[in-house]
Design an enzyme around this catalytic site. Sequence first.
Site, PDB file in Angstrom:
ATOM      1  CB  CYS A 142      -0.998  -0.019   1.159  1.00 13.81           C
ATOM      2  SG  CYS A 142      -2.396   1.123   0.886  1.00 13.81           S
ATOM      3  CE  LYS A 163      -9.998   4.578   3.726  1.00 17.51           C
ATOM      4  NZ  LYS A 163     -10.219   4.457   5.181  1.00 17.51           N
ATOM      5  CG  HIS A 235      -3.973  -2.770   3.096  1.00 18.29           C
ATOM      6  ND1 HIS A 235      -2.830  -2.648   3.865  1.00 18.29           N
ATOM      7  CD2 HIS A 235      -4.381  -1.509   2.838  1.00 18.29           C
ATOM      8  CE1 HIS A 235      -2.571  -1.367   4.069  1.00 18.29           C
ATOM      9  NE2 HIS A 235      -3.479  -0.655   3.452  1.00 18.29           N
ATOM     10  CD  GLU A 237      -1.700  -5.914   4.906  1.00 18.01           C
ATOM     11  OE1 GLU A 237      -1.827  -4.751   5.303  1.00 18.01           O
ATOM     12  OE2 GLU A 237      -1.582  -6.224   3.696  1.00 18.01           O
TER      13      GLU A 237
END
Length: 310
Positions: A142, A163, A235, A237
């Site tokens: 990221c 966003k 992301h 993870e």
Amino acid sequence: MPIKIQSDLPAKAELEEENIFVMDENRAISQNIRPLEIIVLNLMPIKQDTELQLLRGLSNTPLQIDVTFLQMSSHVSKNTSASHIKKFYQTFEEIKSNNYDGMIITGAPVEKLDFEEVNYWDELTTVMEWSKKHVTSTIHICWGAQAGLYYHYGIKKELLSKKLSGVYKHRVMNRKEPLVRGFDDVFMAPHSRYTQASRQQILDNPRLKVLADSDEAGIYIVLGDGGKEIFVMGHPEYDRLTLDQEYKRDIDKGIEPDLPVNYYPDDDCNRKPLLSWRSHANNLYTNWLNYYVYQITPYDLNESYDNYCI
């Protein structure tokens, strides 16, 4: 795969509860195995959450991994206790003479700032420069990916109109690359960011190769110098509830965020989010560890990296 971590790291108990094989130092020293040495530069504010997420993602190969956590000494974390940092993290000064098989540089909630305005930017660039000669392969996540692309290749970042938050469809672009081996043609991955690396500058750079792309979320995985650097814009993870926590945190702050895309069943934020990206996230980390770290790294980490190429 056994992950070797400190016996009292808080993430250890939760990983064991999930039936993930975790090995403490005492058991590890009894095995005549050279583990992979992985260093994690954790720039996320709530470090324990990221520790757990990354250790979970690294747990799916037969390789033994010895994980070291690195902090920026030029930045004081406000969301993680000083005692946790002191006990489980090292500074660059403490590790700079070491070599590592692999490195992970996480994201950070500073993307609206110019890179040079980040208070640890100088130290971060020192670490990224150091990684060229001391790490076999580095994976950037990221904001860490945006920072790495900017430092290594001069790729600028751009502010999005709003966003980008949710779980998006991606397609594999270069199936012959080992990093995406075993990926489906279309797969899901989470994003949570306000900025993006310049798409055109990435496409124009002959040293960079796009491995996965999304019509909605943009470029997702970029390979640099054949795998010496890997940049992941989202992301992988994240666990099931991370986007949910971020969304409700933003609501509490009065930000009025959009609902994360493709995340809640029937777009109902009171329902349990769907976990639709774990298998490809695990595949990503497994392929990285196998093809870009284990198959390339010298057995003796004190050997010169000049003798090895990807």
